[in-house]
Structures are given as structure tokens and as C-alpha cells.
Design an enzyme around this catalytic site. Structure first.
Site, PDB file in Angstrom:
ATOM      1  N   ASP A 111     -30.865 -54.277  30.317  1.00  0.00           N
ATOM      2  CA  ASP A 111     -31.693 -54.202  29.097  1.00  0.00           C
ATOM      3  C   ASP A 111     -33.096 -54.760  29.323  1.00  0.00           C
ATOM      4  O   ASP A 111     -34.094 -54.121  29.002  1.00  0.00           O
ATOM      5  CB  ASP A 111     -31.040 -54.977  27.947  1.00  0.00           C
ATOM      6  CG  ASP A 111     -29.601 -54.566  27.759  1.00  0.00           C
ATOM      7  OD1 ASP A 111     -29.279 -53.420  28.098  1.00  0.00           O
ATOM      8  OD2 ASP A 111     -28.801 -55.395  27.298  1.00  0.00           O
ATOM      9  N   GLU A 132     -17.078 -42.727  10.104  1.00  0.00           N
ATOM     10  CA  GLU A 132     -17.811 -43.196  11.287  1.00  0.00           C
ATOM     11  C   GLU A 132     -16.911 -43.799  12.358  1.00  0.00           C
ATOM     12  O   GLU A 132     -17.344 -43.986  13.492  1.00  0.00           O
ATOM     13  CB  GLU A 132     -18.889 -44.221  10.870  1.00  0.00           C
ATOM     14  CG  GLU A 132     -18.388 -45.572  10.359  1.00  0.00           C
ATOM     15  CD  GLU A 132     -18.033 -45.591   8.875  1.00  0.00           C
ATOM     16  OE1 GLU A 132     -17.714 -44.513   8.330  1.00  0.00           O
ATOM     17  OE2 GLU A 132     -18.049 -46.677   8.272  1.00  0.00           O
ATOM     18  N   CYS A 191     -16.848 -45.578   1.432  1.00  0.00           N
ATOM     19  CA  CYS A 191     -16.029 -46.735   1.036  1.00  0.00           C
ATOM     20  C   CYS A 191     -16.688 -47.518  -0.117  1.00  0.00           C
ATOM     21  O   CYS A 191     -16.675 -47.066  -1.242  1.00  0.00           O
ATOM     22  CB  CYS A 191     -15.736 -47.605   2.253  1.00  0.00           C
ATOM     23  SG  CYS A 191     -14.365 -48.722   1.932  1.00  0.00           S
ATOM     24  N   TYR A 192     -17.302 -48.692   0.165  1.00  0.00           N
ATOM     25  CA  TYR A 192     -17.976 -49.401  -0.934  1.00  0.00           C
ATOM     26  C   TYR A 192     -19.047 -48.489  -1.542  1.00  0.00           C
ATOM     27  O   TYR A 192     -19.223 -48.448  -2.769  1.00  0.00           O
ATOM     28  CB  TYR A 192     -18.632 -50.690  -0.415  1.00  0.00           C
ATOM     29  CG  TYR A 192     -19.373 -51.469  -1.502  1.00  0.00           C
ATOM     30  CD1 TYR A 192     -18.711 -52.403  -2.288  1.00  0.00           C
ATOM     31  CD2 TYR A 192     -20.737 -51.243  -1.733  1.00  0.00           C
ATOM     32  CE1 TYR A 192     -19.386 -53.099  -3.284  1.00  0.00           C
ATOM     33  CE2 TYR A 192     -21.419 -51.931  -2.728  1.00  0.00           C
ATOM     34  CZ  TYR A 192     -20.733 -52.859  -3.500  1.00  0.00           C
ATOM     35  OH  TYR A 192     -21.403 -53.544  -4.490  1.00  0.00           O
ATOM     36  N   HIS A 241     -13.559 -43.979   6.064  1.00  0.00           N
ATOM     37  CA  HIS A 241     -14.683 -44.208   6.984  1.00  0.00           C
ATOM     38  C   HIS A 241     -14.791 -43.080   8.013  1.00  0.00           C
ATOM     39  O   HIS A 241     -14.068 -43.101   9.013  1.00  0.00           O
ATOM     40  CB  HIS A 241     -14.488 -45.539   7.724  1.00  0.00           C
ATOM     41  CG  HIS A 241     -14.700 -46.736   6.862  1.00  0.00           C
ATOM     42  ND1 HIS A 241     -15.915 -47.361   6.733  1.00  0.00           N
ATOM     43  CD2 HIS A 241     -13.837 -47.407   6.053  1.00  0.00           C
ATOM     44  CE1 HIS A 241     -15.799 -48.383   5.904  1.00  0.00           C
ATOM     45  NE2 HIS A 241     -14.546 -48.425   5.462  1.00  0.00           N
ATOM     46  N   GLY A 250     -18.548 -51.996   2.627  1.00  0.00           N
ATOM     47  CA  GLY A 250     -18.866 -53.424   2.547  1.00  0.00           C
ATOM     48  C   GLY A 250     -17.651 -54.189   2.072  1.00  0.00           C
ATOM     49  O   GLY A 250     -16.687 -53.597   1.580  1.00  0.00           O
ATOM     50  N   LYS A 289     -26.411 -50.204  23.651  1.00  0.00           N
ATOM     51  CA  LYS A 289     -26.447 -50.331  25.116  1.00  0.00           C
ATOM     52  C   LYS A 289     -26.633 -48.970  25.813  1.00  0.00           C
ATOM     53  O   LYS A 289     -27.467 -48.824  26.694  1.00  0.00           O
ATOM     54  CB  LYS A 289     -25.124 -50.951  25.567  1.00  0.00           C
ATOM     55  CG  LYS A 289     -25.058 -51.215  27.015  1.00  0.00           C
ATOM     56  CD  LYS A 289     -25.012 -52.694  27.251  1.00  0.00           C
ATOM     57  CE  LYS A 289     -25.669 -53.061  28.531  1.00  0.00           C
ATOM     58  NZ  LYS A 289     -26.305 -54.366  28.470  1.00  0.00           N
TER      59      LYS A 289
END
Ligand code: XMP
Length: 514
Positions: A227, A169, A81-82, A167, A54, A370
Site C-alpha cells: 500500500d 451485498e 435492511c435498516y 443483504h 444498521g 486492498k
């Protein structure tokens, strides 16, 4: 009931990527704001807890916090992280402010034999993005990775908590996915529970949860894109179609064959489609509007007006409006999970909704990406070519026709788009790009055609590659290809005399121009 991994969003731009990586690993997860965790019992339906990054500093009084005491949680926890700093700070460690923000690729050295770094190199590149650092460990914690600059990069209490300053991710952390996998499968010992069938089950669960009535009246807004078409099909699978009104609005901002194509698809799905022609209303309201956010808001609220009028004509009392909103639409428009990510654009299906709408919105795909919707479409056995179509934004050509929107300029852009896409398909180039389109600029330049002077507008071709639209690289089409398309366009569309290729990635640009 499937137990999920709970991701608490402290406002990082990357939180959605944690969710995405976890789903790719075959596990069901949910992203919630920090206020979701009111008491320890809120963790009953979860099998692990992840605290995201964050933008705040734990040293600030206003930084986001949990109501529950970290030391009382027995579930496995991963802080990022945060989240790393939050855990350390709350458990008695010392976080200090650094003068220099550490941002970008960094090499870390991991300690041997730690399950989190199982089968990853001792020295590896990770992505850092932080200002503060940990300089004194909380009690009973040990360091399991440090950067070359001696910054503490990973810690554990050898019990239930792991925390990473970097991170895992983001793709720049070269072993990030393995680290997440080690945490979830080796440390938490979880079993895979997320497949394409679960995507469908989850849509069903969402519908059961959000719709109280037995035979609800539903309006399903169909844009002509993947979608909303997959959504229409999902609704028809799970609900009684008699009371579902599939509505397609031709807002005059569509591509050349969008209306004809969607009619063909609905015919093949044996679903009744109501087409509303609102071209004049949209183009009239957008006259002289040049500001991108104003355009988006006008298009969004006109959609709702058109639906409202249609509802009134049906003379039914209560309605649900089903929309194919995706997670990426939400994260870039508003702070859906309560975090603090900045508003980049008001996506027409989120930010443009007026407050006084008299029907309830249902968005069964609002937690999906998506490619997950595409997977769902393939799971439903929808046409593969249709499913692999490039994304087309809700506000359509309205945000690709820069400056004044007029019928004539839209027609010009439609022609250019058609020539360009047809060329890509004919040369088997379409699938090499994640999204390819044309933009019309209100910039005129002097040209020469035959022996005559021209003074016409400019078009830009934009082709990008991406996984989920959150970041994007430029598609490397050879200059010969681009020149060939440019010639085709200039020869066939008299209103433009210059073709440019956009070579900016996202970030710093966005994919659409507005
Ligand atoms: P940006 O321009 O935000 O685009 O980098 C990311 C992806 O989202 C699409 N896009 C939209 N889709 N409603 C949508 O349904 C919108 O308002 C909207 N704006 C952008 C864009 O085409 C790209 O694929």
C-alpha cells in the site's frame, strides 16, 4: 466530474461491501454518514441513493435519520435492511418488533417479471440479519418478495424506490450481485464509469482537493508493504518529488529482509528513501507491555514521534503526512463514516495518532480496498511479485509476538517467519494463501530433542484466504505440508519446540492475533 452513487451508512458491518460490489460492477460510489444529506441539493452530484443496513431499530427514538424527506427525493433509491425499514417507516408503513431475530440464510420467493430479480430464480437464498419486520406496506408500495415464513423481503413503489429486507451485498445472498446490477443497470440505466484509470484519477482528485500549496512539503511514510509503496509511486506521478520525503522507519518489528527489499524497490523506482533506525526506541518502549491495544497505541504514537523528530531536523514549517491507510483499516478502527460499527482493533495508522500532531494527514487510499490498491500498482506497472505480496500489518511483528516483546523473541519470530514463507514460495504454495504468517506464543511446553529435555515456547502458523481481509477462511494446507514446515522450524529455531496451526476463520477470530 463523475457522478457517484451515494451510499448512506447507517452503521452496518457490511456497508463497505455495498461499495465494493458497486465498484466491481464498474460504477463510482461514495459512502457517507447519514448527516451528509443536509438538503436535497446534496444529491445533485449523485446518480442513485442507497441506504445501508444498521444495528438500530427504526422504532427507537435514537435511531439514525436523514434530514431530507424521502418522499421528496426523485433519484432512484435502494434501501437495504435498516434502509428498507427506514423507507417503509418514513412513508407510512408499519414496522413491528419480532421476538426472534432472523439471522442467516433464508429462502425467498420473488414475484414474476420484476426488473430487480431479472434473470434470478423465483426461489433463492438470501442473507437476513434483522429483528424488526414490516407488517403493513406504505401507500402505493407493493411486495415483490417474501420469505417462506411470510416475512416481507422486498418492496417497490413502482416509481423510484426499491427496498430489500435482506443483504444483497454479502456473498451468502447467492444472487445479490445480480440484484444490485439489475437495480443499477436495468432500473437506473446507469453507464459504467469506474475503471483502473479512474482509481488513478481519483487519487489525483483527492490530492488536488486536499493540498492547497503549489509545492507542498510531504512526508510519505513507507512501511515496506504494497500500500505505502504504491502510494509513494502515485505521489511521485502526481506531485513534484523534490519536496516529498519518503521515509522508512525500521522499528525493529519488521521481517528479516523488509529493509533490504524496500531499499531495492525504491532504487528501481528511482526514488530517494530515507531510512531511520528506531529499533531500540520501539523495543524499549514496548518492554513489559502485554495488552494488544496498548501495544498498538504505543507503536502508533512512536511512529509519529519519530516523524516529528525527523520533521524538526528538516527545519520546514508546514508538512503533510501521506499514509497508505485503506478503507478496511478505517472501518475496523473507528467509525469513519459516522455509523455505529464497533471498534475491533486500533489500527496503528488511525487509532494511535495523538491529538496534537503538527502536520496534516493525507490518505489518498482511504476509500480503497486492498485489491484496488493492487490494481492501481499493476496499472502503474509495478513489479507483479511485489504487488501480490501478502499484507503485513503496520504494527508488524509487534502484534504477532504475543506477551512480552523482547529483541530475542522478535529475532526468534523473524527466523520462523522467514523459514515458513521461504518454504511456501519454494513449494509454489505462497499464492494459494491470501496471508500466511507465524505467531509466537509465550507458552512453554516440554519437548525432547536428541536425548535432551527442552522447555521452549510455541509458535502458531496462520494461513487464511480472503478477498479484502474483512472475512477470512483458513487455507487448507495438507497436514503433511504443515508437518514438514514444523520439522524445519523446530530443527532450525532452538527457542521453539512446538508448532500449531490456527484453524479459526474470521469471524469469529480476527486474522492477526492482537
Ligand atoms: P484483522 O487482524 O483485523 O486483520 O482481522 C485484517 C487485515 O488487516 C491487517 N492489519 C493491519 N494493517 N495496520 C495495517 O496496516 C494495522 O494496524 C493492522 N492490523 C491488522 C492484517 O494483517 C490483515 O491483513
Amino acid at each position: 466530474m463523475i457522478k457517484s452513487i451515494l451510499i448512506i451508512d447507517f452503521g452496518s458491518q457490511y456497508t463497505h461491501l455495498i461499495g465494493r460490489k458497486i465498484r466491481e460492477l464498474g460504477l463510482f460510489c461514495e459512502i457517507k454518514p447519514s448527516k451528509y444529506l443536509d438538503s436535497l441539493s446534496d444529491l445533485d452530484n449523485h446518480q442513485a441513493l442507497i441506504l445501508s443496513g444498521g444495528p438500530d431499530s427504526v422504532l427507537s427514538k435514537k435511531s439514525p435519520s436523514l434530514k431530507v424527506d424521502i418522499s421528496q427525493i426523485t433519484l432512484p433509491i435502494l434501501g437495504i435492511c435498516y434502509g428498507f425499514q427506514y423507507i417503509a417507516h418514513k412513508l407510512g408503513g408499519k414496522i413491528v418488533k419480532k421476538d426472534n431475530r432472523e439471522y442467516g440464510n433464508t429462502t425467498i420467493e420473488t414475484s414474476a417479471f420484476n426488473i430487480l430479480f431479472n434473470k434470478t430464480p423465483r426461489s433463492q437464498t438470501v442473507w437476513m440479519s434483522h429483528g424488526d419486520s414490516l407488517n403493513k406496506l406504505p401507500k402505493n408500495f407493493k411486495i415483490i418478495a417474501k420469505t417462506k415464513n411470510n416475512i416481507i423481503a422486498a418492496i417497490t413503489n413502482n416509481k423510484n424506490i426499491y427496498a430489500l429486507q435482506f443483504h444483497p451485498e454479502v456473498t451468502h445472498s447467492e444472487n445479490g450481485k445480480n440484484i444490485l446490477s439489475n437495480f443499477l443497470f436495468k432500473f437506473c440505466k446507469l453507464k459504467k464509469n469506474w475503471t483502473d484509470t479512474n482509481l488513478n484519477n481519483n487519487v489525483k482528485k483527492y490530492l488536488d482537493f486536499s493540498i492547497e500549496e503549489k509545492n507542498p512539503n510531504i512526508i510519505c511514510a513507507v512501511s515496506g508493504g504494497v500500500d505505502s509503496t504504491v502510494l509513494a509511486f502515485a505521489l511521485s506521478k502526481h506531485l513534484n518529488t523534490k519536496n516529498i520525503h519518503f521515509v522508512f522507519v525500521n522499528n525493529g518489528l519488521l521481517r528479516k529482509y523488509d529493509e533490504a527489499n524496500i531499499q531495492k524497490i525504491f532504487k528501481s523506482l528511482k526514488l530517494k528513501l530515507k531510512v531511520i533506525d528506531a529499533q531500540n526506541i520501539f523495543v524499549k518502549k514496548l518492554k513489559n507491555i502485554k495488552d494488544p491495544e496498548k501495544k498498538r497505541k504505543i507503536i502508533g504514537s512512536l511512529f509519529i514521534d519519530v516523524f516529528n523528530n525527523y520533521l524538526k531536523s528538516l527545519k520546514k514549517k508546514s508538512f503533510y503526512l501521506a499514509q497508505g491507510t485503506l478503507y478496511t483499516d478505517i472501518i475496523e478502527s473507528t467509525s469513519y463514516h459516522g455509523g455505529k460499527s464497533a471498534t475491533i482493533k486500533s489500527h496503528h495508522n488511525v487509532g494511535g495518532l495523538p491529538k496534537d500532531i503538527n502536520f496534516k494527514i493525507i490518505e489518498p487510499f482511504k476509500e480503497l480496498f486492498k485489491d484496488e490498491v493492487r490494481k492501481l500498482g499493476l496499472y502503474f506497472k509495478l513489479n507483479k511479485d511485489f504487488i501480490s505480496r501478502h499484507p503485513f500489518p503496520g504494527p508488524g511483528l509487534g502484534i504477532r509476538c504475543i506477551g512480552n516483546i523482547t529483541k530475542e523473541r522478535l529475532e526468534t519470530l523473524r527466523e520462523i517467519d522467514e523459514i515458513f514463507i521461504k518454504y511456501l514460495r519454494a513449494h509454489n504454495l505462497y499464492d494459494l494463501s491470501w496471508q500466511a504468517f507465524a505467531v509466537l506464543l509465550p507458552v512453554r511446553s516440554v519437548g525432547v530433542m536428541g536425548d535432551a529435555r527442552t522447555y521452549e515456547e510455541t509458535c502458531v502458523l496462520r494461513c487464511i484466504n480472503s478477498i479484502d481481509g474483512m472475512t477470512a477462511n483458513v487455507t487448507n494446507f495438507p497436514i503433511e505440508t504443515l508437518s514438514e514446515v514444523a520439522t524445519l522450524i523446530i530443527n532450525k529455531v532452538p527457542k521453539v519446540n512446538k508448532v500449531l496451526y490456527d484453524v479459526t476463520s474470521k469471524p469469529p477470530s480476527t486474522i492477526e492475533w492482537e
